[in-house]
Design an enzyme around this catalytic site. Structure first.
Site, short mmCIF file in Angstrom:
data_model
loop_
_atom_site.label_atom_id
_atom_site.label_comp_id
_atom_site.label_asym_id
_atom_site.label_seq_id
_atom_site.Cartn_x
_atom_site.Cartn_y
_atom_site.Cartn_z
N ASP A 1 -5.78 1.48 2.99
CA ASP A 1 -5.15 0.48 3.88
C ASP A 1 -6.07 -0.74 4.02
O ASP A 1 -5.62 -1.88 3.97
CB ASP A 1 -4.91 1.06 5.28
CG ASP A 1 -4.01 2.28 5.25
OD1 ASP A 1 -3.01 2.26 4.51
OD2 ASP A 1 -4.32 3.25 5.96
N GLY B 1 -0.67 8.10 0.18
CA GLY B 1 -0.67 9.46 -0.36
C GLY B 1 0.44 10.29 0.27
O GLY B 1 1.16 11.03 -0.39
N GLY C 1 -4.44 10.89 -0.59
CA GLY C 1 -5.04 11.94 0.25
C GLY C 1 -4.63 13.35 -0.12
O GLY C 1 -5.50 14.19 -0.36
N LYS D 1 0.87 -1.18 0.00
CA LYS D 1 0.00 0.00 0.00
C LYS D 1 0.91 1.23 0.00
O LYS D 1 1.74 1.42 0.88
CB LYS D 1 -0.92 0.01 1.22
CG LYS D 1 -2.00 1.07 1.13
CD LYS D 1 -1.54 2.42 1.60
CE LYS D 1 -2.59 3.49 1.53
NZ LYS D 1 -2.41 4.52 2.56
N LYS E 1 -4.68 1.60 9.49
CA LYS E 1 -3.50 0.77 9.18
C LYS E 1 -3.39 -0.40 10.14
O LYS E 1 -3.23 -1.55 9.73
CB LYS E 1 -2.22 1.60 9.29
CG LYS E 1 -2.01 2.52 8.13
CD LYS E 1 -0.66 3.21 8.21
CE LYS E 1 -0.74 4.53 7.49
NZ LYS E 1 -1.33 4.45 6.16
N1 ATP Z 1 1.19 6.06 17.10
C1 ATP Z 1 1.38 6.61 15.90
N2 ATP Z 1 2.55 6.39 15.26
C2 ATP Z 1 2.79 6.92 14.03
N3 ATP Z 1 1.91 7.70 13.35
C3 ATP Z 1 0.72 7.96 13.94
C4 ATP Z 1 0.40 7.42 15.22
N4 ATP Z 1 -0.84 7.83 15.54
C5 ATP Z 1 -1.27 8.59 14.52
N5 ATP Z 1 -0.36 8.69 13.52
C6 ATP Z 1 -0.55 9.45 12.28
O1 ATP Z 1 -0.86 8.59 11.19
C7 ATP Z 1 -0.35 9.21 9.98
C8 ATP Z 1 -0.28 8.20 8.83
O2 ATP Z 1 -1.58 8.00 8.25
P1 ATP Z 1 -2.11 8.84 6.98
O3 ATP Z 1 -3.49 8.35 6.68
O4 ATP Z 1 -1.93 10.29 7.25
O5 ATP Z 1 -1.07 8.48 5.82
P2 ATP Z 1 -1.20 7.46 4.58
O6 ATP Z 1 -2.19 6.39 4.93
O7 ATP Z 1 0.20 7.04 4.27
O8 ATP Z 1 -1.76 8.32 3.38
P3 ATP Z 1 -3.21 8.16 2.62
O9 ATP Z 1 -4.25 8.02 3.70
O10 ATP Z 1 -3.34 9.43 1.85
O11 ATP Z 1 -3.10 6.97 1.73
C9 ATP Z 1 0.99 9.75 10.43
O12 ATP Z 1 1.46 10.77 9.58
C10 ATP Z 1 0.70 10.25 11.87
O13 ATP Z 1 0.36 11.61 11.86
MG MG Z 2 -4.35 6.90 5.40
#
Ligand code: ATP
Ligand code: MG
Length: 297
Positions: free
Chosen positions: A191, A40, A73, A37, A250
């Site tokens: 995810d 974004g 995103g 995965k 996730k």
């Molecule tokens: N315990 C944690 N450890 C790490 N990150 C965390 C935690 N809790 C919350 N987060 C947040 O989760 C974010 C990652 O999820 P996010 O949905 O923003 O990104 P992505 O899934 O990679 O992108 P997209 O949703 O666009 O595909 C991190 O940038 C952080 O701000």
């Molecule tokens: Mg995300």
């Protein structure tokens, strides 16, 4: 003091060691499915994007079967902004009313998906772009949270189209948009889609590339990385609020896919160049690895 000849010998020895270290992993994972995965948040830097794409082509060339599921995103937010629509989130999920759904579908399926497909093809791979609607890959149903709009969950999954593609050497690239029985489009967290596909294909690995080092004990402090945890510990981290926002879907999808037979799930920092190759083909573990239980290998 190391002279030039000595330095060249050492550099060559390192290269050879890295290549030779990869052999058992290449042998172990040949023919196995790895669902990646690509978030974004980790897609913003174009140089990094190139290394992720090259890594995916590498996996395919050495006999693994990569399947890419992507988010988008930041690009969705930038198009919503251009169109004067406000982006809103609840528990890490995008609130998706009808106009937002149109933008999500146009941006993810029309732009982001095709860009990744074109980049993989330029790098020498053979990519095919799909969303959940293609080949009835995913049937959606409403996620059910009050006031969240057309946010969907996976109601059923039919991986025939993915098997047909990977058996013929193609790299499927999947957007997380799917329709319900009536044809209504739903926005499903990418995810979640990656986790369901990994489970349905009994994948070797589910790898979530994102923009943090992994799961952090304190999400503002990268030194608090949790390198390994099992299903129960992961659930506890959601319960205590350590895992929040975009990290919740996730961890949930990792837990679900592990419970359904995926061997390991990894949350990796997509900002580290070649994090995919490091994780899969070297002895260096990076990011957070989730396993079914600490007691099984
Ligand atoms: N315990 C944690 N450890 C790490 N990150 C965390 C935690 N809790 C919350 N987060 C947040 O989760 C974010 C990652 O999820 P996010 O949905 O923003 O990104 P992505 O899934 O990679 O992108 P997209 O949703 O666009 O595909 C991190 O940038 C952080 O701000
Ligand atoms: Mg995300």
């Amino acid at each position: 003091m190391v002279n030039d000849t000595e330095y060249i010998k050492q550099a060559e020895a390192t290269r050879v060691r890295v290549l030779s270290e990869a052999l058992p992993y290449i042998q172990q994972f040949a023919g196995r499915t790895v669902v990646v995965k690509y978030g974004g948040a980790a897609m913003k830097d174009s140089e990094l994007k190139d290394t992720v794409i090259r890594d995916i082509v590498f996996l395919s060339c050495v006999g693994l079967r990569p399947i890419v599921v992507h988010g988008g995103g930041p690009e969705i937010n930038s198009w919503l902004d251009k169109l004067g629509i406000e982006a809103q989130f609840k528990n890490g999920l995008r609130v998706t009313d009808a106009p937002t759904m149109d933008v999500v579908e146009m941006v993810l399926v029309g732009r982001v998906n095709k860009e990744i497909v074109a980049l993989i093809n330029q790098a020498g791979g053979k990519a095919v772009g799909l969303c959940g609607k293609d080949g009835n890959l995913i049937k959606a149903r409403p996620q059910g949270q009050e006031g969240i709009g057309f946010v969907g969950d996976v109601s059923s999954i039919d991986v025939t189209i993915l098997n047909t593609l990977v058996e013929n050497g193609y790299i499927p690239v999947v957007s997380s948009v799917a329709a319900d029985e009536t044809g209504q489009s739903y926005n499903i967290n990418a995810d979640t889609v990656a986790g369901e596909i990994a489970a349905a294909l009994n994948a070797e690995k589910l790898i979530l590339l994102t923009d943090t080092r992994g799961i952090l004990e304190n999400y503002k402090d990268p030194s608090t990385l949790i390198p390994k945890l099992d299903i129960q510990e992961a659930r506890d981290l959601i319960g205590t609020g350590v895992v929040a926002g975009g990290m919740i879907p996730k961890v949930n999808c990792c837990v679900r896919s592990l419970a359904q037979g995926v061997k390991a799930a990894h949350i990796l920092d997509g900002r580290i160049p070649h994090s995919l190759l490091l994780e899969i083909f070297t002895d260096v573990g990076i990011g957070t690895m989730l396993v079914g239980s600490h007691f099984t290998p």
